[in-house]
Design a protein around this motif. Structure first.
Motif, short mmCIF file in Angstrom:
data_model
loop_
_atom_site.label_atom_id
_atom_site.label_comp_id
_atom_site.label_asym_id
_atom_site.label_seq_id
_atom_site.Cartn_x
_atom_site.Cartn_y
_atom_site.Cartn_z
N ALA A 1 -9.11 -29.36 16.90
CA ALA A 1 -8.61 -30.37 18.01
C ALA A 1 -9.52 -31.71 17.51
CB ALA A 1 -9.19 -29.76 19.35
N PRO A 2 -8.75 -32.83 18.07
CA PRO A 2 -9.36 -34.03 17.77
C PRO A 2 -10.96 -34.22 17.97
CG PRO A 2 -7.29 -34.50 18.78
CD PRO A 2 -7.92 -33.09 18.98
N ARG B 1 -14.08 -27.96 23.02
CA ARG B 1 -15.32 -29.08 23.21
C ARG B 1 -15.07 -29.96 24.22
NH1 ARG B 1 -17.85 -29.65 16.84
NH2 ARG B 1 -17.72 -27.37 16.33
N GLY B 2 -14.25 -29.61 25.12
CA GLY B 2 -14.13 -30.40 26.41
C GLY B 2 -13.11 -31.52 26.51
N ASP B 3 -12.53 -31.91 25.39
CA ASP B 3 -11.27 -32.48 25.45
C ASP B 3 -10.21 -32.02 26.44
OD1 ASP B 3 -8.87 -34.26 24.98
OD2 ASP B 3 -9.36 -34.16 22.77
N THR B 4 -9.86 -32.87 27.26
CA THR B 4 -9.22 -32.21 28.42
C THR B 4 -7.53 -32.28 28.20
OG1 THR B 4 -9.13 -34.55 29.61
CG2 THR B 4 -10.85 -32.85 30.27
N GLY C 1 -13.00 -31.86 17.40
CA GLY C 1 -13.80 -31.02 16.51
C GLY C 1 -13.78 -29.56 16.88
N GLY C 2 -13.33 -29.26 18.14
CA GLY C 2 -13.17 -27.89 18.67
C GLY C 2 -11.93 -27.30 18.21
N LEU C 3 -11.94 -25.92 18.72
CA LEU C 3 -10.72 -25.17 18.55
C LEU C 3 -9.95 -24.81 19.65
CD1 LEU C 3 -13.18 -24.32 16.55
CD2 LEU C 3 -12.29 -22.17 16.07
N TYR C 4 -8.68 -24.68 19.52
CA TYR C 4 -7.78 -24.53 20.55
C TYR C 4 -7.81 -23.16 21.27
CZ TYR C 4 -5.59 -29.08 19.54
OH TYR C 4 -5.54 -30.49 19.36
N MET C 5 -7.94 -23.11 22.54
CA MET C 5 -7.92 -21.73 23.22
C MET C 5 -6.93 -22.07 24.58
SD MET C 5 -9.97 -19.43 22.55
CE MET C 5 -11.31 -18.54 23.69
N PRO C 6 -6.25 -20.92 24.83
CA PRO C 6 -5.18 -20.97 26.16
C PRO C 6 -6.05 -21.22 27.28
CG PRO C 6 -5.43 -18.60 25.35
CD PRO C 6 -6.25 -19.53 24.30
N VAL C 7 -5.45 -21.96 28.29
CA VAL C 7 -6.16 -22.27 29.65
C VAL C 7 -6.52 -21.10 30.20
CG1 VAL C 7 -5.23 -24.47 29.77
CG2 VAL C 7 -4.26 -22.75 30.71
N ALA C 8 -5.71 -19.88 30.04
CA ALA C 8 -6.21 -18.91 30.73
C ALA C 8 -5.51 -17.53 30.01
CB ALA C 8 -5.66 -18.62 32.09
N GLN D 1 -3.97 -31.14 27.28
CA GLN D 1 -3.36 -29.87 27.31
C GLN D 1 -2.15 -29.66 26.43
OE1 GLN D 1 -3.07 -27.64 30.85
NE2 GLN D 1 -5.26 -28.17 31.52
N LEU D 2 -1.97 -29.05 25.44
CA LEU D 2 -0.99 -28.89 24.56
C LEU D 2 -0.18 -27.64 24.65
CD1 LEU D 2 -2.76 -30.71 21.40
CD2 LEU D 2 -1.23 -31.86 23.18
N SER D 3 0.99 -27.83 24.24
CA SER D 3 1.84 -26.48 24.18
C SER D 3 1.40 -25.83 22.70
CB SER D 3 3.19 -26.91 24.24
OG SER D 3 3.71 -27.02 23.06
N PHE D 4 2.19 -24.57 22.59
CA PHE D 4 1.76 -23.68 21.60
C PHE D 4 2.57 -24.16 20.27
CE2 PHE D 4 3.48 -20.30 18.44
CZ PHE D 4 2.55 -19.51 18.31
N LEU D 5 3.70 -24.91 20.25
CA LEU D 5 4.45 -25.63 19.14
C LEU D 5 3.56 -26.79 18.68
CD1 LEU D 5 8.14 -24.94 19.69
CD2 LEU D 5 6.66 -24.15 17.88
N GLU D 6 2.73 -27.42 19.75
CA GLU D 6 2.10 -28.71 19.41
C GLU D 6 0.93 -28.32 18.71
OE1 GLU D 6 3.53 -31.72 23.15
OE2 GLU D 6 1.98 -30.10 23.63
N ILE D 7 0.30 -27.09 19.05
CA ILE D 7 -0.95 -26.77 18.04
C ILE D 7 -0.54 -26.07 16.91
CG2 ILE D 7 -2.50 -27.04 20.28
CD1 ILE D 7 -2.81 -24.00 20.10
N LEU D 8 0.49 -25.34 16.88
CA LEU D 8 0.79 -24.58 15.63
C LEU D 8 0.43 -25.03 14.32
CD1 LEU D 8 2.10 -21.95 14.67
CD2 LEU D 8 4.25 -22.95 14.79
N LEU D 9 0.86 -26.14 14.05
CA LEU D 9 0.53 -27.05 12.66
C LEU D 9 -0.73 -27.68 12.85
CD1 LEU D 9 4.07 -27.97 12.11
CD2 LEU D 9 3.17 -26.22 10.99
N ALA D 10 -1.37 -27.75 13.67
CA ALA D 10 -2.64 -28.74 13.72
C ALA D 10 -3.85 -27.67 13.42
CB ALA D 10 -2.92 -29.12 15.32
#
Ligand SMILES: *Cc1c(COP(=O)(O)O)cnc(C)c1O
Length: 480
Positions: A24-25, A7-10, A27-34, A12-21
């Protein structure tokens, strides 16, 4: 690899940073940048790898903040024939996700990709077992603990409990509606005696249990003080773990990487087929991704018309393939993000529209063509279709499929192309839905040995009224 919100929040987090989340703040879902790109020669070099080694090769592309040696240990600890042995024991012992070729139809071969050999006999074990080990690893590293709170009407809760049982630093508080699950499902969950697993039977329906979880999660102070987390289907690690079996299925179905294969996926929250989309985006030669739904056809409608129309709770049918009974598909937003050129602001607006207006209509939009370019097609089935498919597959091939896999079989058959092998993802074993199987075939499906008489095992379950303060007190009292 870094991750961004759909949802546009810029940030950029690492795998371990999103693992337990969770979300996203914004309301979106995490996706790899590429998406990492897999060449045909790399793909060929993976032929012959064990499932655990293949999982390592793929997952390391997405989790470069876990040292390679640690990740290899985690995949080897997870994908063992001991953990994935409950299904067809003949070939499951040597392969985690064996293909069970049924035969020739429509000028091609049709096979079942067996994903249900894990401890709860459904494909959710494929990702959840890895998640259990990843969570334990990440929590130990950060010297943290986690109290997983969830509500279940069957499959997800049991997969979570079997993944988290005995894990250090983790407790599971799983709410289920009292008297609303099959005896088999209750026994699967309630017979777990592990001190870190708490089954709580709520005197109410599933929605009551779900509302309690939401109320606790919305109490941000309680949530952070008591380290409350979830394992729901939008967790990125679950999605990426599922990418692995598309590669495994492809590599076992083909001899060279010039060949294309189609996959048919019984779908609910779009997590499973989203992983197929990601595999294709990484370069896996997939011809078609066939989305199969039951009477809850929000996804079929979208892929046929370009109109996404989430259903209301009252429009959601209770069917004989209950794990696909959804009103909106939580992982669908990940696909929309790619589909609409990764425009976070647009995705944010569209999903705000889903909340306010119930959906969005792209039926006359030029982007519709891109859905076909991605290889997506879809179909739906009814209770009658399921019974008929279960009968036909049993008669023709001597194989009993479960009700969800039957949805997949039915829709796969409508999308066969000569010379393009079709793999139908087997998402559960028939024993989990034996009432419907008996209705179709007149006999109960075989029970794997480990499950004979599980209804007679002692059960560990706590009864509770649908009372938010009661569950909070229970967590505080037990999370020590
Ligand atoms: C969860 C589930 C599905 C649906 O999978 P999604 O990833 O939600 O699309 C299908 N079949 C079974 C047996 C399931 O448990």
């Amino acid at each position: 690899m870094k991750y961004v919100s759909t949802r546009g929040d810029t940030a950029q987090l690492s795998f371990l940073e999103i693992l337990l989340a969770g979300l996203a703040p914004d309301g979106g879902l995490y996706m790899p940048v590429a998406y990492p790109q897999i060449s045909k020669s790399t793909l060929d070099s993976w032929r012959g790898l064990s499932y655990a080694d293949l999982a390592f090769e793929i997952l390391q592309l997405f989790s470069d903040d876990i040292p390679a040696q640690d990740l290899r240990e985690l995949t080897h600890k997870t994908y063992t024939s001991k953990v994935y042995c409950n299904g067809r024991q003949d070939d499951a012992a040597s392969d985690i996700t064996p293909i069970h070729w049924l035969g020739e139809e429509g000028g091609t071969s049709i096979g079942l990709l067996s994903l249900s050999n894990g401890p709860t006999l459904a494909f959710k074990d494929m990702a959840m077992q890895l998640l259990g080990n990843l969570f334990e690893y990440a929590l130990a590293k950060q010297n943290r603990e986690l109290n997983i709170l969830g509500a279940t009407s069957g499959d997800t809760g049991s997969a979570a409990e079997y993944a988290m049982r005995g894990k250090k630093g983790i407790r599971v508080f799983m709410l289920s509606p009292e008297g609303k699950m099959s005896a088999f499902q209750c026994a699967q969950m309630y017979s777990l005696q592990d001190p870190n697993i708490f089954n709580i039977a709520i005197k109410g329906v599933f929605d009551d249990a779900q509302d309690m979880v939401k109320a606790v999660s919305n109490d941000l102070e309680f949530k952070s003080t008591h380290k409350i987390g979830t394992v729901n289907s939008i967790n990125w690690a679950r999605v990426v773990a599922q990418v692995v079996y598309y590669f495994a299925g492809y590599l076992r179905a083909t001899k060279t990487s010039e060949e294309k294969v189609s996959f048919c996926v019984p779908s609910g929250n779009f997590g499973n087929v989203c992983a197929g989309h990601i595999a294709r985006m990484m370069g896996l030669p997939i011809q078609k991704l066939v989305v199969a739904t039951n009477e809850n056809d929000v996804l079929d409608e979208f892929f046929k018309t370009g109109h996404y129309r989430a259903r209301k709770a009252a429009e959601t049918f209770h069917t004989s393939s209950p794990s696909m009974d959804i009103s909106k598909a939580s992982n669908f937003e990940r696909f929309v993000f790619d589909w609409l050129g990764r425009d976070g602001q647009l995705v944010k607006d569209l999903f705000a529209k889903v909340e306010t207006e119930g959906g969005f209509d792209y039926s006359n939009h030029p982007a519709r063509q891109k859905i076909q370019d991605y290889g997506f097609v879809s179909g739906k089935s009814t209770h009658e279709n399921r019974l008929e498919t279960i009968k036909q597959v049993s008669r023709k091939y001597g194989v009993v499929v479960d009700t969800h896999t039957a949805d997949g079989m039915q829709v796969a058959r409508q999308n066969l192309e000569p010379g393009i092998k079709m793999l139908v993802l087997e998402t559960a074993l028939p024993v989990k839905f034996s009432e419907t199987i008996e209705l179709a075939l007149g006999f109960k499906p075989d029970r794997p040995k480990a499950f004979i008489n599980i209804e007679k095992l002692p059960q560990r379950v706590f009864a509770m009224n649908p009372d938010v303060q009661a569950i909070k007190n229970f967590i505080v009292g037990n999370a020590k």
